[in-house]
Motif scaffolding. Sequence first.
Motif, PDB file in Angstrom:
ATOM      1  N   TRP A 113       0.847  -1.191   0.000  1.00 26.27           N
ATOM      2  CA  TRP A 113       0.000   0.000   0.000  1.00 26.27           C
ATOM      3  C   TRP A 113       0.884   1.243   0.000  1.00 26.27           C
ATOM      4  CZ3 TRP A 113      -4.840  -0.781  -1.172  1.00 26.27           C
ATOM      5  CH2 TRP A 113      -5.440  -2.016  -0.863  1.00 26.27           C
ATOM      6  N   ASP A 118      -5.584   4.288   7.278  1.00 25.47           N
ATOM      7  CA  ASP A 118      -6.609   3.371   6.776  1.00 25.47           C
ATOM      8  C   ASP A 118      -7.003   3.677   5.338  1.00 25.47           C
ATOM      9  OD1 ASP A 118      -6.691   2.064   9.197  1.00 25.47           O
ATOM     10  OD2 ASP A 118      -8.274   3.348  10.004  1.00 25.47           O
ATOM     11  N   HIS A 120      -6.523   2.758   2.279  1.00 25.43           N
ATOM     12  CA  HIS A 120      -5.958   1.711   1.439  1.00 25.43           C
ATOM     13  C   HIS A 120      -6.583   1.783   0.049  1.00 25.43           C
ATOM     14  CE1 HIS A 120      -4.111   0.344   5.045  1.00 25.43           C
ATOM     15  NE2 HIS A 120      -5.255   0.009   5.595  1.00 25.43           N
ATOM     16  N   TYR A 123      -2.333   0.874  -4.395  1.00 24.59           N
ATOM     17  CA  TYR A 123      -1.543  -0.338  -4.205  1.00 24.59           C
ATOM     18  C   TYR A 123      -0.594  -0.464  -5.385  1.00 24.59           C
ATOM     19  CZ  TYR A 123      -0.598  -5.151  -2.675  1.00 24.59           C
ATOM     20  OH  TYR A 123      -0.010  -6.290  -2.208  1.00 24.59           O
ATOM     21  N   ALA A 186      -9.055  -3.689   1.636  1.00 26.87           N
ATOM     22  CA  ALA A 186      -7.939  -4.439   2.218  1.00 26.87           C
ATOM     23  C   ALA A 186      -7.810  -5.834   1.624  1.00 26.87           C
ATOM     24  CB  ALA A 186      -8.107  -4.530   3.736  1.00 26.87           C
ATOM     25  N   THR A 187      -8.835  -6.300   0.921  1.00 30.24           N
ATOM     26  CA  THR A 187      -8.783  -7.632   0.308  1.00 30.24           C
ATOM     27  C   THR A 187      -8.151  -7.599  -1.081  1.00 30.24           C
ATOM     28  OG1 THR A 187     -10.958  -7.511  -0.783  1.00 30.24           O
ATOM     29  CG2 THR A 187     -10.921  -8.213   1.522  1.00 30.24           C
ATOM     30  N   THR A 486      -6.254  -3.837   7.129  1.00 32.76           N
ATOM     31  CA  THR A 486      -5.299  -4.699   6.433  1.00 32.76           C
ATOM     32  C   THR A 486      -4.905  -5.902   7.283  1.00 32.76           C
ATOM     33  OG1 THR A 486      -3.510  -3.277   7.197  1.00 32.76           O
ATOM     34  CG2 THR A 486      -4.361  -2.866   4.989  1.00 32.76           C
ATOM     35  N   ASP A 487      -4.947  -5.748   8.605  1.00 31.47           N
ATOM     36  CA  ASP A 487      -4.773  -6.888   9.498  1.00 31.47           C
ATOM     37  C   ASP A 487      -6.132  -7.550   9.627  1.00 31.47           C
ATOM     38  OD1 ASP A 487      -4.350  -8.733  11.465  1.00 31.47           O
ATOM     39  OD2 ASP A 487      -3.633  -7.313  12.986  1.00 31.47           O
ATOM     40  N   ARG A 488      -6.365  -8.594   8.844  1.00 30.02           N
ATOM     41  CA  ARG A 488      -7.697  -9.167   8.750  1.00 30.02           C
ATOM     42  C   ARG A 488      -8.183  -9.741  10.070  1.00 30.02           C
ATOM     43  NH1 ARG A 488     -10.214  -6.626   5.917  1.00 30.02           N
ATOM     44  NH2 ARG A 488     -11.655  -8.202   5.116  1.00 30.02           N
TER      45      ARG A 488
END
Length: 546
Positions: A113, A118, A120, A123, A186-187, A486-488
Motif C-alpha cells: 500500500w 486506513d 488503502h 496499491y 484491504a482484500t 489490512t490486518d484481517r
Amino acid sequence: MARPSPATTLPRKRFALAFRGSRRITTMLAATGLAAAVAATAAGCGAGAAGGKASGKDARLVVGSSQDVVSLDPAGSYDLGSNTVIQGVFQTLLEFPAGTATPRPDAAKSCGWQNGGDDHTVYACTLRGGLAFSNGDPLTAEDVAFTFQRIKRIASPTGPAQLYSGIKKVQADGERVEFTLSSADATFPSKLATGSAAIVDHRVFPADKLLPDRKVIGSGRYTLASFSRTGDTRLDVNPRFKGSDKPRNGGVTLRHFASPAAAAAALRAGKIDMTDRLDADDVQKLRAQSGGSVQLDQGTGTQTRMIAFNTAHGVFASRSARQAAAHLIDRDAIAQDVYRGTVDPLYSLVPQGIAGHTTAFADAYPKVDVDAARTLLKNAGLHAPVPITYTWATGSAVGPSEAALIKKQLENGGLFSVTVRTMPWNAFLKAQAAGKLEAYNIGWSPDYPDADNFTSALLVDGGAFHTGWNDRRITGTLIPETMAETDRASAATKFAAIQQRTAESVPMIPIWQNKQYIAARSDVVGAEWTLDTTGILRYWLIAKGH
C-alpha cells in the motif's frame, strides 16, 4: 465475484482447510485393471497405466475432472474448470503459497500500500526481473496494466470484471504498476493472487475481445500443448518459467469426465492418477473397498450451503417467519442422513477455517424448537400450517434427498406446508434474480479466503442470492470498516457483529460446509497440498513414481 453453485455433490471451488489440518485415509481398492499397475509399481516401473514408466520429475500426472471449462482467456472466465488450467499456464502478481491464506509475491518482486493509515486506495507492485511469456516476449508492467484495463473493457459476463470494479485507474511506469481504487479494499492483495488476475501478453491478446482458447499463452509453470473440452487437455512444463515452486512432474494431462463418479471409476481402474471432486457415494466406496491401493486425503472445505429467503415478498417478508424456519432446521440430520458425514453442519456465514468464523446461528437457534417457532408464527398473525414453496436447482444426485428432509423439518409440528419445486440451474438463477422464488437452496464458493467474501458478497443490497434484504448498519458502517483493516484478524469483531445481525434477521440459514477430498493412486506424492483455504489445485507440487 464469487459464484453461487447448484450442485449438492462436493464440487471443488474456493474452499478447504490448511493442509496441516488435513487427514489422510488410505484404503485398499479392488478394481479391474489396477492389479497390473500395482504389480508394475512394486517392480519399480512407477507410474503404471495412467502415465507410463517414467517417475518423479519425468512422469506426467493425469488428473481427472468433471468440471467444464468456460474460457481459457482470463478476461472471459471465472469458474473452477477454467481456473484449474489458468493457474498452471499464467502467473499473477501475487500467489497463495500452499498452506496459507497470506499472499506472497509471484511475478512481482514486491507489493504494498502506498498511502498510510486506513486509506488503502493505492496499491503498487514492482516486477521481478527477467520474466518472459512462453513465446519469448518479455513480461512487463505494461502487460499488467493492459491485463486489468482489458478485463474492465471487455466486461465479459462470464469473466471477473465485477471483482475489479473498484479499480479506478491502473498505470505502468517502468517495472512498477500502480492501482488506484475508488474506495479502501484491504482484500485487494488477495484478489491479485487469484487466477482472475492472470497476466496476459499485450502483443498476443486483443484489447477488446477474448482470445480463442487454443491460442492462449502465459508465463506460468506450464504451456498449453493441447486443449479439449470433452477429452484431454495437455500441459507441458514451461522452460522459461521464473518463479517459485517449479513443477515436480514432467507435465500434466487434465482429463475430462461427464461426472465425478466417472472420474472416480477411472481412478479405481488405474486410468488416471488422481481426482479432486468426489461425491458422497464415491467417498463411501473409496473407504469401503479393498485390494489395490489408493490414497484419500481429507480436509475441511469452505464451500457453503444455504437456505435463502425472498424477504421482499410473500411469507418470508416476515422476519418472524424466517426466524421460525431457523428454529426448525436440524443441520446434523442433513449432514448425516443425506451426506453421510461428508459435510459439516454450519452455523455461520463465514465457515470454519476462515478468520471471522462465529457460531451466530447456534447462539440464536441452539436446538430444534417447535414451540418457539409456533409462537413466532402466531405473534406474526400467520396461521399454521403456513403454505410455502421451496425450490432447488436440478443436477445433484442427493438434491432430492436433501429437499425432502428440509421439507420434513419445516413441516415439523404442522407449522409449514411445503411444496418442493425443482428448476434447471439457468432458469433457477433467472427466477432468483427476478425475485420469483420464495425459499430456495443454494451454495456459495468464495473467490479468496477472506470473511468479506462470505459477508458483503451475500448481504449488500440483497447480495448474490437476491434476498432483497439489506441492513443499513452492515452496509454503511460495518463492512466499510472491515475493508479498511489490512490486518484481517483485527476485523474479527466487526465480522462477528455482521453475523449476529444476520442471524437475528435471517435472510438466509447456513446449513453446511463441505469437506474436501482428494483421491490419488498410492505412488502419487503431494496431493495433500491441494487441501487449503484457497482451493487451488497445485498440481505442480504433485509428483508420482516415488
